[in-house]
Design an enzyme around this catalytic site. Structure first.
Site, short mmCIF file in Angstrom:
data_model
loop_
_atom_site.label_atom_id
_atom_site.label_comp_id
_atom_site.label_asym_id
_atom_site.label_seq_id
_atom_site.Cartn_x
_atom_site.Cartn_y
_atom_site.Cartn_z
N ASP A 1 55.77 -2.63 55.69
CA ASP A 1 55.11 -2.75 54.38
C ASP A 1 54.27 -1.49 54.17
O ASP A 1 53.99 -0.74 55.12
CB ASP A 1 54.21 -4.00 54.32
CG ASP A 1 53.54 -4.15 52.95
OD1 ASP A 1 54.20 -3.91 51.92
OD2 ASP A 1 52.34 -4.48 52.91
N TYR B 1 51.58 1.48 47.28
CA TYR B 1 52.80 2.10 46.77
C TYR B 1 53.03 1.79 45.29
O TYR B 1 53.78 2.49 44.62
CB TYR B 1 54.03 1.55 47.52
CG TYR B 1 54.31 2.13 48.88
CD1 TYR B 1 53.40 2.92 49.56
CD2 TYR B 1 55.54 1.86 49.50
CE1 TYR B 1 53.70 3.44 50.81
CE2 TYR B 1 55.85 2.38 50.75
CZ TYR B 1 54.92 3.17 51.41
OH TYR B 1 55.22 3.66 52.65
N GLY B 2 52.43 0.71 44.83
CA GLY B 2 52.81 0.09 43.56
C GLY B 2 52.82 0.94 42.32
O GLY B 2 53.52 0.63 41.36
N CYS C 1 57.82 -5.97 51.52
CA CYS C 1 57.16 -5.31 50.40
C CYS C 1 58.06 -5.47 49.18
O CYS C 1 59.20 -4.98 49.18
CB CYS C 1 56.99 -3.83 50.76
SG CYS C 1 56.32 -2.82 49.43
N ASN C 2 57.57 -6.17 48.20
CA ASN C 2 58.36 -6.38 46.98
C ASN C 2 58.64 -5.06 46.27
O ASN C 2 59.70 -4.86 45.70
CB ASN C 2 57.63 -7.31 46.02
CG ASN C 2 57.57 -8.73 46.53
OD1 ASN C 2 58.42 -9.54 46.22
ND2 ASN C 2 56.57 -9.04 47.33
N THR C 3 57.66 -4.17 46.31
CA THR C 3 57.81 -2.89 45.61
C THR C 3 58.94 -2.07 46.23
O THR C 3 59.82 -1.56 45.52
CB THR C 3 56.49 -2.10 45.67
OG1 THR C 3 55.42 -2.94 45.22
CG2 THR C 3 56.55 -0.85 44.82
N CYS D 1 53.96 -9.79 45.21
CA CYS D 1 53.46 -8.69 46.05
C CYS D 1 52.87 -9.32 47.30
O CYS D 1 52.06 -10.26 47.19
CB CYS D 1 52.39 -7.89 45.31
SG CYS D 1 51.53 -6.69 46.36
N THR D 2 53.28 -8.85 48.44
CA THR D 2 52.84 -9.51 49.67
C THR D 2 51.35 -9.34 49.94
O THR D 2 50.74 -10.16 50.62
CB THR D 2 53.67 -9.02 50.87
OG1 THR D 2 53.64 -7.58 50.92
CG2 THR D 2 55.11 -9.47 50.76
N HIS D 3 50.75 -8.30 49.37
CA HIS D 3 49.29 -8.16 49.53
C HIS D 3 48.54 -9.33 48.89
O HIS D 3 47.47 -9.72 49.35
CB HIS D 3 48.81 -6.85 48.89
CG HIS D 3 48.96 -5.65 49.76
ND1 HIS D 3 50.17 -5.10 50.06
CD2 HIS D 3 48.03 -4.89 50.40
CE1 HIS D 3 49.99 -4.04 50.85
NE2 HIS D 3 48.71 -3.89 51.06
N1 DGL Z 1 52.83 -5.26 49.53
C1 DGL Z 1 53.65 -4.53 48.65
C2 DGL Z 1 54.42 -5.40 47.68
O1 DGL Z 1 54.77 -6.49 48.07
C3 DGL Z 1 53.14 -3.23 48.10
C4 DGL Z 1 51.80 -3.21 47.46
C5 DGL Z 1 51.43 -1.77 47.20
O2 DGL Z 1 51.46 -0.99 48.16
O3 DGL Z 1 51.15 -1.43 46.05
O4 DGL Z 1 54.72 -5.02 46.60
#
Ligand code: DGL
Length: 283
Positions: free
Chosen positions: A12, A44-45, A75-77, A177-179
């Site tokens: 992630d 990353y988003g 990580c969904n992104t 988003c996993t966060h």
């Molecule tokens: N945890 C990630 C997700 O599921 C990325 C969040 C990020 O880095 O912006 O999208």
């Protein structure tokens, strides 16, 4: 003798994937997990797609050198931006995240999807939501919520949700988003509706992928033994639990990268938080 069920690289941008790791490790206790968070570059988003692709590719290359049996893009992104493309470049299966749109659609008329701006803009998410026309999905890209989770040092309760969440009436919320999973209880209380996430589905998919890959035989990379990864063992890994599975290989969770200790602490903290996981719906 307990059978070893493979080596998995979980990636992630930072700490969000720890919630996925927890689910996968619980489902597959006889597997070995490497967790790599790119916390230095998180979030990353809102990054350009090309940059996300480059960073994810680097992580998968690193896993490749460890001879993993499968990778999880927790990580969904990353999944939305480059999973399909990167799958073609690597010989191991890559399991991605899928926002829990399906279970939400089964239970809701109008659901909010919370995700990063890149996921919100992705064709992948809109195509998925479009498969369930019985539910109206309001997709909201949160520009700074992942950063707040990443940088709060584990004090998730200090994040002011009003600064990040849209107002509105919904009968369910999908965490894309996993966060955000670290805030699940609070998001549930904020809207007063069920919250759905895709973690359990990802863990099940990983389990199926490993089972398929092994073909029922002990052909996963554990047969090479832990010594093959001694560079990681000596310098890069920070192991949280370690036991000897079938074939004498070490199973458990091992943290990699410059943020390995930070991620290990956040991972342990999740187990100490008794309330974590009460309110959500997993598909
Ligand atoms: N945890 C990630 C997700 O599921 C990325 C969040 C990020 O880095 O912006 O999208």
């Amino acid at each position: 003798m307990e059978e070893f069920t493979g080596t998995v690289g979980v990636f992630d941008s930072g700490i969000g994937g720890l919630t996925v790791l927890k689910e996968c490790a619980a489902l597959l206790p006889r597997s070995r997990f490497y967790y790599l968070g790119d916390n230095d570059n998180a979030p990353y988003g809102s990054k350009p797609k090309e940059e996300i692709r480059r960073l994810v590719r680097a992580a998968l290359n690193r896993f490749s050198a460890l001879r993993i049996d499968a990778a999880v893009l927790a990580c969904n992104t990353a999944t939305a931006v480059c999973a399909d493309e990167l799958r073609k470049e690597f010989s191991f299966p890559v399991v991605g995240m899928e926002p829990a749109v399906r279970p939400a659609a089964q239970n809701c008329k109008r659901a909010l999807v919370l995700c990063t701006p890149q996921t919100a803009a992705s064709e992948r998410l809109h195509a998925l939501a479009g498969r369930f026309p019985q539910c109206e999905f309001a997709v909201h890209g949160c520009p700074d919520l992942a950063r707040a989770v990443e940088r709060c040092g584990g004090s998730y309760e200090k994040i002011n949700l009003n600064e990040h969440l849209p107002a509105g009436n919904f009968d369910g919320v999908v965490l894309g988003c996993t966060h955000y999973i670290f805030l699940k209880e609070r998001i549930c209380a904020h809207y007063g509706v069920p919250v759905y996430d895709g973690n359990a589905g990802t863990a099940r998919r990983l389990s199926a992928v490993l089972a398929e890959k092994s073909g029922g035989a002990t052909t996963l990379s554990g047969v090479y033994g832990f010594a093959d990864h001694c560079e990681e063992n000596a310098n890069l890994c920070s192991e949280i639990c370690r036991k000897t599975g079938g074939n004498g290989v070490k199973t458990g969770v091992f943290f990699l990268g410059s943020a390995k200790n930070y991620n290990k602490i956040r991972y342990k903290q999740m187990f100490a938080n008794k309330n974590e996981g009460n309110c959500h719906k997993n598909p």
